[in-house]
Design a protein around this motif. Structure first.
Motif, PDB file in Angstrom:
ATOM      1  N   SER A 117     -22.023 -30.988   6.397  1.00 24.53           N
ATOM      2  CA  SER A 117     -21.747 -32.393   6.095  1.00 24.53           C
ATOM      3  C   SER A 117     -20.978 -33.043   7.245  1.00 24.53           C
ATOM      4  N   PHE A 118     -19.989 -32.322   7.774  1.00 24.18           N
ATOM      5  CA  PHE A 118     -19.212 -32.829   8.908  1.00 24.18           C
ATOM      6  C   PHE A 118     -20.110 -33.066  10.120  1.00 24.18           C
ATOM      7  N   ASP A 119     -21.034 -32.147  10.359  1.00 25.43           N
ATOM      8  CA  ASP A 119     -21.977 -32.280  11.473  1.00 25.43           C
ATOM      9  C   ASP A 119     -22.818 -33.543  11.329  1.00 25.43           C
ATOM     10  N   ARG A 120     -23.340 -33.791  10.120  1.00 25.93           N
ATOM     11  CA  ARG A 120     -24.165 -34.981   9.896  1.00 25.93           C
ATOM     12  C   ARG A 120     -23.336 -36.267  10.015  1.00 25.93           C
ATOM     13  N   TYR A 121     -22.077 -36.208   9.588  1.00 24.07           N
ATOM     14  CA  TYR A 121     -21.204 -37.379   9.700  1.00 24.07           C
ATOM     15  C   TYR A 121     -20.996 -37.763  11.169  1.00 24.07           C
ATOM     16  N   ILE A 122     -20.710 -36.762  11.999  1.00 23.33           N
ATOM     17  CA  ILE A 122     -20.500 -37.037  13.432  1.00 23.33           C
ATOM     18  C   ILE A 122     -21.795 -37.517  14.074  1.00 23.33           C
ATOM     19  N   ALA A 123     -22.918 -36.892  13.715  1.00 30.59           N
ATOM     20  CA  ALA A 123     -24.205 -37.242  14.324  1.00 30.59           C
ATOM     21  C   ALA A 123     -24.604 -38.681  14.023  1.00 30.59           C
ATOM     22  N   ILE A 124     -24.296 -39.169  12.824  1.00 31.66           N
ATOM     23  CA  ILE A 124     -24.750 -40.493  12.404  1.00 31.66           C
ATOM     24  C   ILE A 124     -23.692 -41.566  12.647  1.00 31.66           C
ATOM     25  N   CYS A 125     -22.426 -41.231  12.387  1.00 32.25           N
ATOM     26  CA  CYS A 125     -21.368 -42.241  12.504  1.00 32.25           C
ATOM     27  C   CYS A 125     -20.737 -42.312  13.889  1.00 32.25           C
ATOM     28  N   LYS A 126     -20.805 -41.226  14.654  1.00 27.27           N
ATOM     29  CA  LYS A 126     -20.241 -41.199  16.010  1.00 27.27           C
ATOM     30  C   LYS A 126     -21.227 -40.533  16.971  1.00 27.27           C
ATOM     31  N   PRO A 127     -22.418 -41.095  17.105  1.00 23.70           N
ATOM     32  CA  PRO A 127     -23.473 -40.433  17.902  1.00 23.70           C
ATOM     33  C   PRO A 127     -23.128 -40.273  19.380  1.00 23.70           C
TER      34      PRO A 127
END
Length: 304
Positions: A117-127
């Motif tokens: 979940s943390f990985d997806r958050y960084i990928a989408i919110c802080k690309p």
């Protein structure tokens, strides 16, 4: 409190008492175990033998597949042997070992889902910062942290029941050794221990589940600014993650949040996160993921 333990073995009553149901379920759970082994083995080999292992999301998925294999291997053999035999006996030491191993591997799986979940958050919110934040060293540290936290969680579970006095009935109304069914056999007041179990298991499951839901809501909210193609790809990936999280956490919350009681059908619900969720994980992550499907097709069709 002095430990007056007169019980050297426990009898697992299993999932069902009906003979016909036991036969049907024995075949069903054997097929489930085969599907879990095959699906997670294919995911593990596909990721490790392709370039996908370089991507954090698939790196975590690879560890999740291994954890699913180990987790179900501590549970399904006991479940199926109990269905095949008239009664399943397990020694006190083996019971305590199963409690510790199941909570260790279940905890690891829980925290790997948090890492994904943390990985997806960084990928989408802080690309723009993704490659810096989610480097291999940080991914390794997240996996090590998952094992360390799960280890202390399992030790806490073991210590809560190891010194309790079992001096009466030894029949566990479950298909595995777990903390809550064991508390029903303790011949002393378990009010304090029950609160600790709810705090250590139930609240951790509930809080982690809510944190994951909030993180995915934030992710979906931030997708508004992405292109149509970016939204489609992100929704497909996050949709898979959300399905896995719901399948794993909702039954856990139902099982561990309520206090121990004779009327709670927790053993039926526990099948969802001990058997069904690990079996569906490979299908969810493979069939809904174009990169995984292409990697599986390229690797396994070439080998065949």
């Amino acid at each position: 409190m002095e430990n007056q333990n007169n019980v050297t073995e426990f009898v697992l009553l299993g999932l069902f008492l009906n003979k016909e149901m036991k036969t049907i379920c024995f075949a069903f759970f054997l097929l489930c175990y085969f599907a879990i082994f095959l699906g997670n083995f294919i995911i593990f080999i596909t990721i490790t033998c392709s370039q996908l292992i370089q991507q954090p999301m698939y790196y975590f998925l690879c560890h999740l597949a291994l954890t699913d294999l180990a987790y179900t291997s501590t549970i399904i053999p006991t479940l199926t042997s109990g269905l095949a035999a008239k009664s399943k006996k397990i020694s006190f030491n083996c019971c305590m070992t199963q409690v510790s191993a199941a909570h260790l591997l279940g905890g690891v799986e829980m925290f790997i889902l948090v890492s994904m979940s943390f990985d997806r958050y960084i990928a989408i919110c802080k690309p723009l910062h993704y490659t810096v934040i989610m480097n291999r060293h940080r991914c390794d540290m997240l996996i090590v942290t998952a094992w360390a936290v799960a280890f202390w969680h399992s030790i806490a579970q073991l210590l809560m029941v190891l010194w309790l006095p079992f001096c009466g009935p030894n029949q566990i109304d479950h298909y595995i050794c777990d903390v809550k069914p064991l508390l029903k056999l303790v011949c002393t007041n378990t009010h304090v221990v029950s609160i600790l179990v709810i705090a250590n298991n139930g609240m951790v499951c509930l809080v982690t589940f809510l944190v994951l839901l909030v993180s995915y809501i934030v992710i979906l909210y931030n997708l508004r600014t992405h292109s149509a193609e970016g939204r489609r790809k992100a929704l497909s990936t996050c949709g898979s993650h959300i399905m896995v999280v719901v399948l794993f956490f909702l039954p856990c919350v139902y099982t561990y949040v309520p206090p121990p009681s004779d009327n709670n059908n927790e053993k039926e619900f526990s099948v969802l996160y001990t058997v069904i969720a690990p079996m569906l994980n490979p299908l969810i992550y493979t069939l809904r993921n174009t990169e995984m499907k292409n990697a599986v097709r390229k690797l396994w069709c070439h080998k065949i």
